[in-house]
Design a protein around this motif. Structure first.
Motif, PDB file in Angstrom:
ATOM      1  N   PHE A  52       0.827  -1.220   0.000  1.00 50.91           N
ATOM      2  CA  PHE A  52       0.000   0.000   0.000  1.00 50.91           C
ATOM      3  C   PHE A  52       0.851   1.256   0.000  1.00 50.91           C
ATOM      4  CE2 PHE A  52      -3.743  -2.136   2.415  1.00 50.91           C
ATOM      5  CZ  PHE A  52      -4.189  -2.670   1.223  1.00 50.91           C
ATOM      6  N   ASN A  53       2.077   1.116   0.501  1.00 53.04           N
ATOM      7  CA  ASN A  53       2.920   2.268   0.786  1.00 53.04           C
ATOM      8  C   ASN A  53       4.102   2.350  -0.184  1.00 53.04           C
ATOM      9  OD1 ASN A  53       5.373   3.257   2.691  1.00 53.04           O
ATOM     10  ND2 ASN A  53       3.466   4.280   3.202  1.00 53.04           N
ATOM     11  N   ALA A  54       4.105   1.469  -1.189  1.00 54.87           N
ATOM     12  CA  ALA A  54       5.177   1.414  -2.189  1.00 54.87           C
ATOM     13  C   ALA A  54       6.544   1.094  -1.586  1.00 54.87           C
ATOM     14  CB  ALA A  54       5.251   2.708  -2.991  1.00 54.87           C
ATOM     15  N   VAL A  55       6.554   0.510  -0.368  1.00 51.42           N
ATOM     16  CA  VAL A  55       7.813  -0.006   0.158  1.00 51.42           C
ATOM     17  C   VAL A  55       8.116  -1.309  -0.589  1.00 51.42           C
ATOM     18  CG1 VAL A  55       8.952  -0.976   2.184  1.00 51.42           C
ATOM     19  CG2 VAL A  55       7.570   1.077   2.415  1.00 51.42           C
ATOM     20  N   LEU A  56       7.041  -2.038  -0.916  1.00 46.81           N
ATOM     21  CA  LEU A  56       7.150  -3.195  -1.809  1.00 46.81           C
ATOM     22  C   LEU A  56       6.349  -2.862  -3.069  1.00 46.81           C
ATOM     23  CD1 LEU A  56       6.514  -6.153   0.663  1.00 46.81           C
ATOM     24  CD2 LEU A  56       8.713  -5.396  -0.239  1.00 46.81           C
ATOM     25  N   LEU A  57       6.751  -3.440  -4.194  1.00 49.49           N
ATOM     26  CA  LEU A  57       6.011  -3.205  -5.439  1.00 49.49           C
ATOM     27  C   LEU A  57       5.410  -4.501  -5.947  1.00 49.49           C
ATOM     28  CD1 LEU A  57       8.414  -0.696  -7.209  1.00 49.49           C
ATOM     29  CD2 LEU A  57       6.252  -0.219  -6.033  1.00 49.49           C
ATOM     30  N   VAL A  63      -1.647  -1.557  -7.586  1.00 55.45           N
ATOM     31  CA  VAL A  63      -2.182  -0.971  -6.359  1.00 55.45           C
ATOM     32  C   VAL A  63      -2.363   0.522  -6.617  1.00 55.45           C
ATOM     33  CG1 VAL A  63      -1.772  -0.492  -3.915  1.00 55.45           C
ATOM     34  CG2 VAL A  63      -0.947  -2.626  -4.914  1.00 55.45           C
ATOM     35  N   TYR A  64      -3.563   1.030  -6.349  1.00 65.26           N
ATOM     36  CA  TYR A  64      -3.803   2.464  -6.470  1.00 65.26           C
ATOM     37  C   TYR A  64      -4.003   3.073  -5.096  1.00 65.26           C
ATOM     38  CZ  TYR A  64      -4.739   1.504 -11.397  1.00 65.26           C
ATOM     39  OH  TYR A  64      -4.640   1.107 -12.695  1.00 65.26           O
ATOM     40  N   VAL A  65      -3.272   4.152  -4.821  1.00 69.72           N
ATOM     41  CA  VAL A  65      -3.491   4.914  -3.586  1.00 69.72           C
ATOM     42  C   VAL A  65      -3.971   6.288  -4.005  1.00 69.72           C
ATOM     43  CG1 VAL A  65      -2.398   5.922  -1.563  1.00 69.72           C
ATOM     44  CG2 VAL A  65      -1.706   3.665  -2.349  1.00 69.72           C
ATOM     45  N   SER A  66      -5.168   6.660  -3.617  1.00 68.71           N
ATOM     46  CA  SER A  66      -5.800   7.908  -4.076  1.00 68.71           C
ATOM     47  C   SER A  66      -5.679   8.048  -5.587  1.00 68.71           C
ATOM     48  CB  SER A  66      -5.173   9.130  -3.412  1.00 68.71           C
ATOM     49  OG  SER A  66      -5.343   9.081  -2.033  1.00 68.71           O
ATOM     50  N   GLY A  67      -5.868   6.963  -6.271  1.00 62.24           N
ATOM     51  CA  GLY A  67      -5.822   6.989  -7.730  1.00 62.24           C
ATOM     52  C   GLY A  67      -4.426   6.928  -8.319  1.00 62.24           C
ATOM     53  N   MET A  68      -3.377   6.945  -7.476  1.00 58.09           N
ATOM     54  CA  MET A  68      -2.010   6.907  -8.000  1.00 58.09           C
ATOM     55  C   MET A  68      -1.491   5.474  -8.032  1.00 58.09           C
ATOM     56  SD  MET A  68      -0.385  10.174  -5.975  1.00 58.09           S
ATOM     57  CE  MET A  68      -1.140   9.765  -4.417  1.00 58.09           C
ATOM     58  N   ASP A  69      -0.915   5.093  -9.147  1.00 61.05           N
ATOM     59  CA  ASP A  69      -0.329   3.762  -9.297  1.00 61.05           C
ATOM     60  C   ASP A  69       0.987   3.717  -8.523  1.00 61.05           C
ATOM     61  OD1 ASP A  69       0.905   1.463 -10.096  1.00 61.05           O
ATOM     62  OD2 ASP A  69       0.364   1.674 -12.218  1.00 61.05           O
ATOM     63  N   THR A  70       1.120   2.758  -7.588  1.00 60.82           N
ATOM     64  CA  THR A  70       2.332   2.737  -6.752  1.00 60.82           C
ATOM     65  C   THR A  70       3.592   2.420  -7.551  1.00 60.82           C
ATOM     66  OG1 THR A  70       2.014   0.419  -6.161  1.00 60.82           O
ATOM     67  CG2 THR A  70       1.102   2.062  -4.652  1.00 60.82           C
ATOM     68  N   ASN A  82       0.569  10.115   1.358  1.00 63.69           N
ATOM     69  CA  ASN A  82      -0.857   9.860   1.402  1.00 63.69           C
ATOM     70  C   ASN A  82      -1.226   8.697   2.291  1.00 63.69           C
ATOM     71  OD1 ASN A  82      -3.492  10.448  -0.130  1.00 63.69           O
ATOM     72  ND2 ASN A  82      -1.853  11.556  -1.188  1.00 63.69           N
ATOM     73  N   CYS A  83      -0.307   7.726   2.351  1.00 65.44           N
ATOM     74  CA  CYS A  83      -0.627   6.484   3.045  1.00 65.44           C
ATOM     75  C   CYS A  83       0.485   6.169   4.034  1.00 65.44           C
ATOM     76  CB  CYS A  83      -0.780   5.373   2.002  1.00 65.44           C
ATOM     77  SG  CYS A  83      -0.993   3.766   2.708  1.00 65.44           S
ATOM     78  N   GLY A  84       0.272   6.513   5.299  1.00 59.67           N
ATOM     79  CA  GLY A  84       1.299   6.318   6.318  1.00 59.67           C
ATOM     80  C   GLY A  84       1.251   4.924   6.915  1.00 59.67           C
TER      81      GLY A  84
END
Ligand SMILES: Nc1ncnc2c1ncn2[C@@H]1O[C@H](COP(=O)(O)OP(=O)(O)OP(=O)(O)O)[C@@H](O)[C@H]1O
Ligand SMILES: [Mg+2]
Lengths: 276, 269
Positions: A52-57, A63-70, A82-84
């Motif tokens: 969710f946090n783009a620490v892993l891909l 995965v979309y976070v607020s519409g953004m592709d990680t 956006n995602c803590g």
């Protein structure tokens, strides 16, 4: 309702192993909701949080976070802001030896101007009820207090989602209560979307929605009432139900005329008095 | 027991010295170290002693606290003084076998003693009046101009502040592991040196394993809090060079000038 996190056919496996941790995983989280994520050890909850946090891909899917592709590297900071993420061990996520410096860490990384950081740090510390401690060091705090500082460190980024990976696992009952109350306040008063990964069913019962994972797939998804009424399925996957639900289930099985899935003490008392 | 170790020895107080820019304090400390070695007679040390007392008063640090800082160096100081006392050639005042005390020896050993004492006391003002965090950001800021020639200024500062953050945690953990191993019957303070060294192995291994795990988790936590190195980073507490810093600089220059002008009076060594 707006969706804030969305996974589409998400597949994930660690590089050094053949096993897929997540497979064809589809989950949507609504803005402002409070979701509990349950699952047996190794079911992929922590991996999902990091995805969710783009620490892993993702190795497959999106995965979309607020519409953004990680996977979009240009948006990396925006996504993380956006995602803590809050982790289990409060000691290993505090970077500075003074509380307020630690809470300032994320805004500093984001290049927020000094006066604005000051304001955010004060607001965040007040929000978790740790403002009086802003000048002390982490080693003088209890586990619950440290975890609240870690949460403040995320709140200072002004995220829309906060994902907590077993934040209460290392805490004593009092620390647990403090942290859970803080999460509830963030969600109810500040409108921050909360995703709580936990093994504690009492905590999970406080959420609006529960997602149960098994071996990288979604097993059950619904309100706490819906989930905890699936007593047999939960037990089979090695999960529990809240103690109060367990009691009502046992009484129901024993032939007493009450519901088998009760989530609050008050309700159980009411039903029992009605029967007696 | 291990918890009693204090690092960075900060003495909290609200004095002007505490509020000075850390960069100024670091630079002045370096200048001070050099100037101590330029003192050539006892008048200089007398002036320095008075100045040190004044600094104590201004920075609200008790003299006793300053003297306590010398304790760990007592052995080093005695050895230096004794070596100088017995090894200096000159007018012999007393002799026994190869041991001799000379006039020059007495002066020399006193001189060395004063140098060490004032060196330690003077430099400890830096750590007494500056929090480790402020000190770190001072060092970072001073090193910044050298970043162009490849000095990793931000990284050094980050490493120092993380070390400061985790030293107490690791000390606490060492205490716990030691207690756990003792409970399992480990004899940590018995036997000869080799046995004691061997007894440390079951303490160091868990400690290392845990430290690496912590480092791993911390790295993930930092990354997820948007850490991406020192570029475009702002600070909660920006260092500000203020009027009082300029004032302090002038007072310092004046003090050093007075101290060194003593070299002109009286006999030099
Ligand atoms: N860094 C890693 N490298 C390789 N495999 C890993 C790594 N981290 C986790 N795994 C594996 O991935 C699977 C899912 O792990 P994950 O930590 O996501 O589970 P979890 O649901 O959080 O479990 P728990 O409840 O124990 O925290 C496990 O089988 C685990 O062994
Ligand atoms: Mg986990």
């Amino acid at each position: 309702m707006m969706e804030i996190i969305k996974t589409e056919n998400l597949t994930f496996g660690y590089e050094d192993s053949q096993k897929k941790v997540l497979e064809q995983f589809n989950l949507t989280i609504e803005k402002g909701s409070f979701t509990a994520l349950l699952g047996h050890n190794g079911s992929g909850k922590s991996s999902l949080a990091k995805l969710f946090n783009a620490v892993l891909l993702p190795t497959g899917g999106t995965v979309y976070v607020s519409g953004m592709d990680t996977k979009n590297e240009a948006l990396l900071l925006e996504i993380r802001k956006n995602c803590g993420l809050v982790f289990q061990n409060p000691d290993n996520q505090l970077v500075a030896s003074i509380i307020e410096d630690d809470v300032a860490f994320a805004p500093e990384n984001l290049g927020v101007p000094s006066e604005e950081i000051r304001k955010r740090v004060d607001d965040a510390l007040k929000c978790v009820g740790m403002y009086e401690y802003r000048l002390s060091s982490p080693q003088h705090l209890s586990g619950g207090q440290k975890q609240r500082v870690a949460i403040a460190g995320i709140v200072a980024m002004r995220p829309s989602v906060i994902v907590l990976d077993e934040p209460t696992a290392m805490l004593d009952p009092r620390g647990r209560k403090e942290v859970v109350e803080t999460i509830l306040r963030l969600n109810r008063e500040y409108g921050i979307t909360a995703i709580l990964i936990t093994h504690n069913m009492e905590e999970a019962a406080l959420a609006d929605r529960i997602v149960v994972m098994e071996k990288g797939k979604i097993l059950l998804d619904g309100t706490p009432e819906e989930i905890f009424s699936q007593y047999e399925i939960l037990k089979k996957t090695g999960l529990d139900v809240p103690q109060i639900t367990e009691l009502s289930y046992q009484l129901h099985q024993a032939g007493l005329n009450i519901d088998s899935c009760i989530l609050s003490v008050d309700e159980l008392v009411e039903q029992i008095t009605k029967v007696l | 027991m291990l918890k009693d170790i204090t690092i960075g020895q900060y003495y909290p107080s609200e004095s002007v010295v505490h509020k000075l820019d850390p960069r100024l304090k670091i630079v002045l400390t370096l200048v001070y170290i050099v100037s101590i070695f330029l003192i050539q007679n006892f008048w200089g040390f007398l002036v320095l002693a008075v100045l040190t007392l004044l600094l104590c008063a201004v920075s609200k640090i008790p003299v006793s606290f300053l003297l306590k800082g010398l304790k760990p160096l007592l052995i080093l100081m005695s050895i230096t003084a004794l070596l100088n006392l017995f090894m200096t050639d000159g007018r012999i005042l007393w002799q026994w076998g190869i041991l001799k005390i000379t006039h020059e020896g007495i002066i020399m050993s006193l001189f060395m003693l004063f140098r060490i004492v004032f060196l330690v006391m003077g430099t400890s003002f830096l750590t007494y009046t500056t929090t480790p965090i402020t000190l770190t950001s001072g060092i970072e800021s001073l090193l910044k101009p050298f970043a162009k020639i490849g000095v990793p200024a931000h990284e050094i500062a980050m490493m120092m502040s993380i070390a400061l953050r985790f030293i107490p945690t690791l000390i606490e953990e060492t205490d716990k592991i030691m207690a756990a191993q003792k409970a399992r019957g480990a004899a940590l303070s018995e036997g000869n040196l080799i046995r004691r060294a061997k007894a440390l192995v079951p303490i160091l291994i868990p400690l290392f394993v845990s430290a690496f795990r912590r480092a791993d988790e911390l790295a993930v936590a930092m990354e997820s809090r948007c850490y991406h190195g020192g570029d475009d980073r702002t600070k909660l507490k920006e260092l500000k060079y203020q009027k009082k810093d300029t004032l302090a600089l002038f007072v310092f220059i004046l003090a050093i000038t007075v101290m060194l002008s003593c070299n002109l009076v009286g006999a030099s060594l």
